[in-house]
Enzyme design. Structure first.
Site, PDB file in Angstrom:
ATOM      1  CG  HIS A   1      -5.751  -2.136   0.160  1.00  0.00           C
ATOM      2  ND1 HIS A   1      -4.802  -2.176  -0.840  1.00  0.00           N
ATOM      3  CD2 HIS A   1      -5.228  -1.330   1.132  1.00  0.00           C
ATOM      4  CE1 HIS A   1      -3.761  -1.433  -0.508  1.00  0.00           C
ATOM      5  NE2 HIS A   1      -3.987  -0.919   0.691  1.00  0.00           N
ATOM      6  CG  ASP A   2      -7.459  -5.043   5.244  1.00  0.00           C
ATOM      7  OD1 ASP A   2      -6.682  -4.076   5.087  1.00  0.00           O
ATOM      8  OD2 ASP A   2      -8.350  -5.063   6.119  1.00  0.00           O
TER       9      ASP A   2
ATOM     10  CB  SER B   1      -0.939  -0.040   1.213  1.00  0.00           C
ATOM     11  OG  SER B   1      -1.917   0.957   1.172  1.00  0.00           O
TER      12      SER B   1
ATOM     13  CG  ASP C   1      -6.319  -3.632  -3.483  1.00  0.00           C
ATOM     14  OD1 ASP C   1      -7.104  -2.698  -3.224  1.00  0.00           O
ATOM     15  OD2 ASP C   1      -5.102  -3.586  -3.249  1.00  0.00           O
TER      16      ASP C   1
ATOM     17  NE  ARG D   1      -9.244   1.435  11.163  1.00  0.00           N
ATOM     18  CZ  ARG D   1      -8.270   0.872  10.484  1.00  0.00           C
ATOM     19  NH1 ARG D   1      -7.690   1.527   9.502  1.00  0.00           N
ATOM     20  NH2 ARG D   1      -7.866  -0.356  10.761  1.00  0.00           N
TER      21      ARG D   1
END
Length: 381
Positions: free
Chosen positions: A354-355, A149, A321, A219
């Site tokens: 994405h994680d 990232s 992602d 968040r």
């Protein structure tokens, strides 16, 4: 079994010139190292962190069994990045809130907490600061620089700012710049923070408050972008947090109560984040993401920008992602090939969004491990 990690801090008195034209002096960088530096100092691997991570990349802290580093599944003895072979360095970036000098620290000239007066920092500034740390550690050349990232952006920038100091770059789930959509998500998150009544123009420390409402929303917005639609549906679907007994639908029919499990999860993530992350740091790091664009000085021509890179590359992306889509990694690959650089690229079919770059996908970990085995063959014992 994780090993014991020991955080360290390196002070720097000399001013560091920043891209904005400002400078910072009398700062410190927090870092950790794992493994042993070999005799000719050729086995060093620098790990660059993403938005809400830190220098605590691997291992656990003594007496804290649940304190695993954020990439502990990737780095350690016998793991993909094997600390029996490599000397791994994790650095906390300037402006962070996990030990390195940042907005929560005291300005050496005024004696006051920096707050909103902390200078704007960029990916390039972070790389320059990391280079100073390596100088202090006596490391001239890196066997590899790696990151996922935002960390991948730093790894890419290393190959452009210090091409002679990098032999391999491992760029995971990253991009050569942010799309307009990504900048938009960052701006929504920043607006949530700066419009919180407790923000006080970034000088909330003086008022003994924290803009937790803004941090929670920031968040929540960010977390949505890290997950794929498939993962959210599989994990939460349309499940209710607590169905109303006797109701045909189970709904509360409320606009303010937590109704669905996904809402409860996001609120939990927001609450947890607001307890440990600094609001000014969030603004700084998301803006650094926005500014990163090595092609900008070349009229938007990424191929021209990457001509300076001379090392070997491994780029990895994940199919679901959507924040740093595989197409963005392929842009980097296409920009490197005209220069006849040695580039390996893998696109992993994974459902996690994405994680995925943080998770235990065996194909992914084996891929990175195989690449580092190749690097290890180049390194002397």
């Amino acid at each position: 079994m994780s090993f014991i990690a020991t955080p360290q801090s390196m002070p720097f008195a000399e001013p560091l010139a920043l891209q904005s034209g400002a400078s910072i002096h009398s700062y410190a960088l927090s870092y950790e190292t794992y493994g042993t530096l070999n005799a000719d100092r050729s086995n060093a691997v620098l790990v660059c962190h993403a938005l809400n991570a830190s220098h605590h990349v691997a291992g656990i802290y003594e007496g804290q069994p649940k304190s695993e580093g954020w990439w502990d599944n990737m780095i350690g003895p016998g793991k993909a990045v094997d600390t029996n072979r490599f000397f791994v360095i994790g650095v906390n970036n300037l402006g962070s809130c996990f030990g390195s000098t940042g907005p929560m620290h005291t300005h050496p000239d005024t004696g006051q907490i920096y707050g909103a007066d902390f200078p704007v920092v960029t990916v390039e500034d972070w790389v320059n600061a990391q280079a100073r740390l390596l100088d202090a550690l006596g490391i001239e050349t890196l066997a590899a620089v790696m990151g996922g990232s935002l960390g991948g952006m730093q790894a890419l920038s290393w190959t452009l700012q210090y091409p002679e100091r990098v032999r391999h770059a491992v760029v995971i789930a990253s991009a050569p710049n942010l799309t307009a959509e990504n900048i938009a998500f960052n701006e929504v998150a920043r607006r949530a923070i700066v419009t919180d009544p407790d923000f006080h123009g970034g000088h909330f420390y003086q008022h003994s408050v924290v803009p937790k409402r803004g941090l929670r929303i920031a968040r929540m917005v960010g977390h949505i972008t890290y997950l794929s639609d498939d993962v959210m549906n599989e994990k939460f679907g349309r499940d209710l947090r607590e169905a109303v007994t006797g109701s045909v639908t189970g709904y509360r029919y409320s606009t303010q109560d937590v109704e669905f499990q996904i809402e409860s999860y996001l609120r939990y993530q927001g609450d947890k984040f607001s307890d440990y992350f600094d609001a000014n740091t969030y603004l700084l790091i998301t803006r650094a993401l926005d500014y990163f664009d090595p092609a900008r000085s070349y009229g938007g021509n990424l191929t021209a920008a990457l001509e300076r890179a001379t090392c070997k590359f491994l780029l990895v992306s994940f199919t679901t992602d959507w924040r740093f889509a595989p197409a963005r990694s392929r842009e980097i690959v296409r920009a490197l090939l005209p220069h006849k650089r040695e580039v390996s690229y893998a696109e992993i079919d994974a459902p996690h969004g994405h994680d995925a770059f943080l998770l235990d996908d065996p194909r992914y970990l084996h891929l990175v491990g195989a690449y580092f085995n190749r690097i290890g063959e180049e390194v002397k014992a």
